[in-house]
Structure formats: structure tokens, C-alpha cells
Design a protein around this motif. Structure first.
Motif, PDB file in Angstrom:
ATOM      1  N   MET A 149       0.945  -1.149  -0.025  1.00  0.00           N
ATOM      2  CA  MET A 149      -0.053  -0.126   0.244  1.00  0.00           C
ATOM      3  C   MET A 149       0.996   1.098  -0.077  1.00  0.00           C
ATOM      4  O   MET A 149       1.240   1.837   0.836  1.00  0.00           O
ATOM      5  CB  MET A 149      -0.856   0.061   1.206  1.00  0.00           C
ATOM      6  CG  MET A 149      -1.668  -1.328   1.287  1.00  0.00           C
ATOM      7  SD  MET A 149      -2.751  -1.297   3.022  1.00  0.00           S
ATOM      8  CE  MET A 149      -1.285  -1.578   4.021  1.00  0.00           C
ATOM      9  N   GLY A 150       1.116   1.581  -1.178  1.00  0.00           N
ATOM     10  CA  GLY A 150       2.213   2.871  -1.399  1.00  0.00           C
ATOM     11  C   GLY A 150       3.595   2.439  -0.745  1.00  0.00           C
ATOM     12  O   GLY A 150       3.954   1.441  -1.231  1.00  0.00           O
ATOM     13  N   ASP A 151       4.003   2.901   0.211  1.00  0.00           N
ATOM     14  CA  ASP A 151       5.285   2.489   0.928  1.00  0.00           C
ATOM     15  C   ASP A 151       5.147   1.823   2.092  1.00  0.00           C
ATOM     16  O   ASP A 151       6.085   1.631   2.809  1.00  0.00           O
ATOM     17  CB  ASP A 151       6.083   3.963   1.202  1.00  0.00           C
ATOM     18  CG  ASP A 151       5.440   4.647   2.261  1.00  0.00           C
ATOM     19  OD1 ASP A 151       4.501   4.495   2.761  1.00  0.00           O
ATOM     20  OD2 ASP A 151       6.268   5.563   2.817  1.00  0.00           O
ATOM     21  N   ASN A 152       4.274   1.075   2.128  1.00  0.00           N
ATOM     22  CA  ASN A 152       3.911  -0.099   3.207  1.00  0.00           C
ATOM     23  C   ASN A 152       3.460  -1.190   2.741  1.00  0.00           C
ATOM     24  O   ASN A 152       2.858  -1.455   1.692  1.00  0.00           O
ATOM     25  CB  ASN A 152       2.352   0.870   3.855  1.00  0.00           C
ATOM     26  CG  ASN A 152       2.147   0.267   5.348  1.00  0.00           C
ATOM     27  OD1 ASN A 152       1.964  -1.004   5.332  1.00  0.00           O
ATOM     28  ND2 ASN A 152       2.463   0.974   6.158  1.00  0.00           N
ATOM     29  N   ILE A 153       4.046  -2.146   3.544  1.00  0.00           N
ATOM     30  CA  ILE A 153       3.706  -3.523   3.504  1.00  0.00           C
ATOM     31  C   ILE A 153       2.941  -4.186   4.504  1.00  0.00           C
ATOM     32  O   ILE A 153       3.126  -3.871   5.740  1.00  0.00           O
ATOM     33  CB  ILE A 153       5.009  -4.448   3.231  1.00  0.00           C
ATOM     34  CG1 ILE A 153       5.843  -3.821   2.243  1.00  0.00           C
ATOM     35  CG2 ILE A 153       4.668  -5.968   3.202  1.00  0.00           C
ATOM     36  CD1 ILE A 153       7.315  -4.300   2.201  1.00  0.00           C
ATOM     37  N   MET A 154       1.706  -4.942   4.253  1.00  0.00           N
ATOM     38  CA  MET A 154       1.092  -5.684   5.270  1.00  0.00           C
ATOM     39  C   MET A 154       1.287  -7.173   5.013  1.00  0.00           C
ATOM     40  O   MET A 154       0.992  -7.410   4.075  1.00  0.00           O
ATOM     41  CB  MET A 154      -0.453  -5.132   4.927  1.00  0.00           C
ATOM     42  CG  MET A 154      -1.385  -5.543   6.121  1.00  0.00           C
ATOM     43  SD  MET A 154      -2.948  -4.897   6.183  1.00  0.00           S
ATOM     44  CE  MET A 154      -3.962  -6.346   6.083  1.00  0.00           C
ATOM     45  N   ALA A 155       1.252  -7.586   6.059  1.00  0.00           N
ATOM     46  CA  ALA A 155       1.360  -9.115   6.437  1.00  0.00           C
ATOM     47  C   ALA A 155       0.677  -9.743   7.539  1.00  0.00           C
ATOM     48  O   ALA A 155       0.703  -8.884   8.569  1.00  0.00           O
ATOM     49  CB  ALA A 155       2.797  -9.583   6.157  1.00  0.00           C
ATOM     50  N   PHE A 156       0.349 -10.739   7.451  1.00  0.00           N
ATOM     51  CA  PHE A 156      -0.431 -11.337   8.560  1.00  0.00           C
ATOM     52  C   PHE A 156       0.075 -13.093   8.655  1.00  0.00           C
ATOM     53  O   PHE A 156       0.611 -13.598   7.717  1.00  0.00           O
ATOM     54  CB  PHE A 156      -1.637 -11.417   8.696  1.00  0.00           C
ATOM     55  CG  PHE A 156      -2.695 -11.755   7.516  1.00  0.00           C
ATOM     56  CD1 PHE A 156      -2.932 -13.011   7.435  1.00  0.00           C
ATOM     57  CD2 PHE A 156      -2.795 -10.871   6.245  1.00  0.00           C
ATOM     58  CE1 PHE A 156      -3.714 -13.818   6.570  1.00  0.00           C
ATOM     59  CE2 PHE A 156      -3.477 -11.451   5.091  1.00  0.00           C
ATOM     60  CZ  PHE A 156      -4.117 -12.696   5.384  1.00  0.00           C
ATOM     61  N   TRP A 157      -0.084 -13.260   9.934  1.00  0.00           N
ATOM     62  CA  TRP A 157       0.318 -14.829  10.386  1.00  0.00           C
ATOM     63  C   TRP A 157      -0.856 -15.297  11.059  1.00  0.00           C
ATOM     64  O   TRP A 157      -1.984 -14.688  11.496  1.00  0.00           O
ATOM     65  CB  TRP A 157       1.407 -14.852  11.309  1.00  0.00           C
ATOM     66  CG  TRP A 157       2.665 -14.629  10.686  1.00  0.00           C
ATOM     67  CD1 TRP A 157       3.707 -15.561  10.476  1.00  0.00           C
ATOM     68  CD2 TRP A 157       3.313 -13.347  10.233  1.00  0.00           C
ATOM     69  NE1 TRP A 157       4.487 -15.159   9.838  1.00  0.00           N
ATOM     70  CE2 TRP A 157       4.577 -13.520   9.877  1.00  0.00           C
ATOM     71  CE3 TRP A 157       2.969 -12.103  10.215  1.00  0.00           C
ATOM     72  CZ2 TRP A 157       5.417 -12.697   9.244  1.00  0.00           C
ATOM     73  CZ3 TRP A 157       3.771 -10.860   9.840  1.00  0.00           C
ATOM     74  CH2 TRP A 157       5.014 -11.671   9.138  1.00  0.00           C
TER      75      TRP A 157
END
Length: 176
Positions: free
Chosen positions: A5-13
Motif C-alpha cells: 500500500m504505497g510505501d507500506n507492506i502489510m503481512a499477517f500470520w
């Protein structure tokens, strides 16, 4: 990794498959990212930017939070993603936004800190803050040192859902 998301990374476990050590794995991933980023910044020290000046080191802030959320395919018939939504996910993003203000690379929510303290890393309390769009104050925790990660030095300077922002500019506008 869920999305960029733009300069953001989203991750989940812990979804779609169960992960009993989801908090520890998120912390280990964050510490390993910082280790790789440090190596990249060392390799880039001799590079010159288009302005003729040495390139600035890349900096990363990471917010990790643990809590209940909605997980699954979301969207419409035209576009949908397997993702997570909820207050605990939003809080991870808010925690990431605090890394610059507190001069740390990784900030954990209280539940995450309770799940990993002493097993994957040593923790230190950072502050008590009221994140945007929240009425209650929450304790923030920073990772003080890694146990069993590729990172060899304590997490210092600055940079379950995980929100990661990448910046080249030291004066980057802080995420809300």
C-alpha cells in the motif's frame, strides 16, 4: 505478505493455516528484515544519487499487533483479496507510525509483547500512548534485542498483523 500500500507492506500470520507461534514468527520476520536492510544500506554506501550526493540509507519502521480480526476473501465480484480487517489490524498500522516518534525500529502491541517476551526477543516498555481513533491509552513495547534471529545486534534507532513502512527521507511525514 498480504499487500503493498504505497510505501507500506502489510503481512499477517495465523491464517489461512494455524500458526501457534504467530507472534514470534512476525517478530522474527521483522528482525530478519532489519538485518537484510542493514546489509543493503552497507552495500549502498558508495552509490551516488541523481543529485550527485551519496544516497541516503533506507529506514524501516515496523508495527506488530496481535488480536481478533475478520479474515477471508473480501471485495466484490470484480475485485477481491484474501485479507484481514479489524481494529487489531488498524492498530498495527498506528504502531508502525509511532516508530519515528519513539526512535525505535519495531513497536509491538501489548498482546504481542506478552506472547514473545523472553522467547524470541527481550522487550522494553516504550511509552503509554493514545493512538489516533482510539479512546484508550495503550502501552507500547519495543524489541530491545533478538534471540535466534539473523539480526546480530540489538534493534536500535528507528527504522497478529504487521504493518511496515519504508522511507528514504529522514523527514518523511509520519503516518497517521
Amino acid at each position: 505478505i498480504d499487500k503493498y500500500m504505497g510505501d507500506n507492506i502489510m503481512a499477517f500470520w495465523n491464517a489461512p493455516l494455524p500458526d501457534e507461534d504467530h507472534a514470534g514468527n512476525a517478530c522474527r520476520a521483522a528482525l530478519d528484515m532489519l538485518s537484510e536492510l542493514e546489509a543493503l544500506n552497507i552495500a549502498r554506501r558508495t552509490e551516488i544519487g541523481p543529485d550527485g550526493l551519496p544516497v541516503k540509507p533506507l529506514q524501516v519502521g515496523v508495527g506488530i499487533n496481535t488480536g481478533q480480526c475478520v479474515v477471508g476473501n473480501m471485495g466484490s465480484e470484480q475485485r477481491f483479496d484474501y485479507t484481514v480487517l479489524g481494529d487489531s489490524v488498524n492498530l498495527a498500522s498506528r504502531l508502525e507510525g509511532q516508530t519515528k516518534a519513539y526512535g525505535v525500529r519495531i513497536i509491538l502491541g501489548e498482546q504481542t509483547a506478552g506472547l514473545v517476551d523472553g522467547r524470541r526477543c527481550t522487550m522494553r516498555p516504550s511509552a503509554l500512548v493514545t493512538p489516533i481513533e482510539r479512546a484508550d491509552s495503550l502501552p507500547l513495547w519495543a524489541i530491545a534485542a533478538s534471540l535466534g534471529s539473523r539480526a546480530t545486534r540489538p534493534a536500535r534507532s528507528f527504522g497478529c498483523a504487521c504493518s511496515i513502512a519504508l522511507s528514504r527521507l529522514p523527514s518523511r511525514r509520519q503516518a497517521a
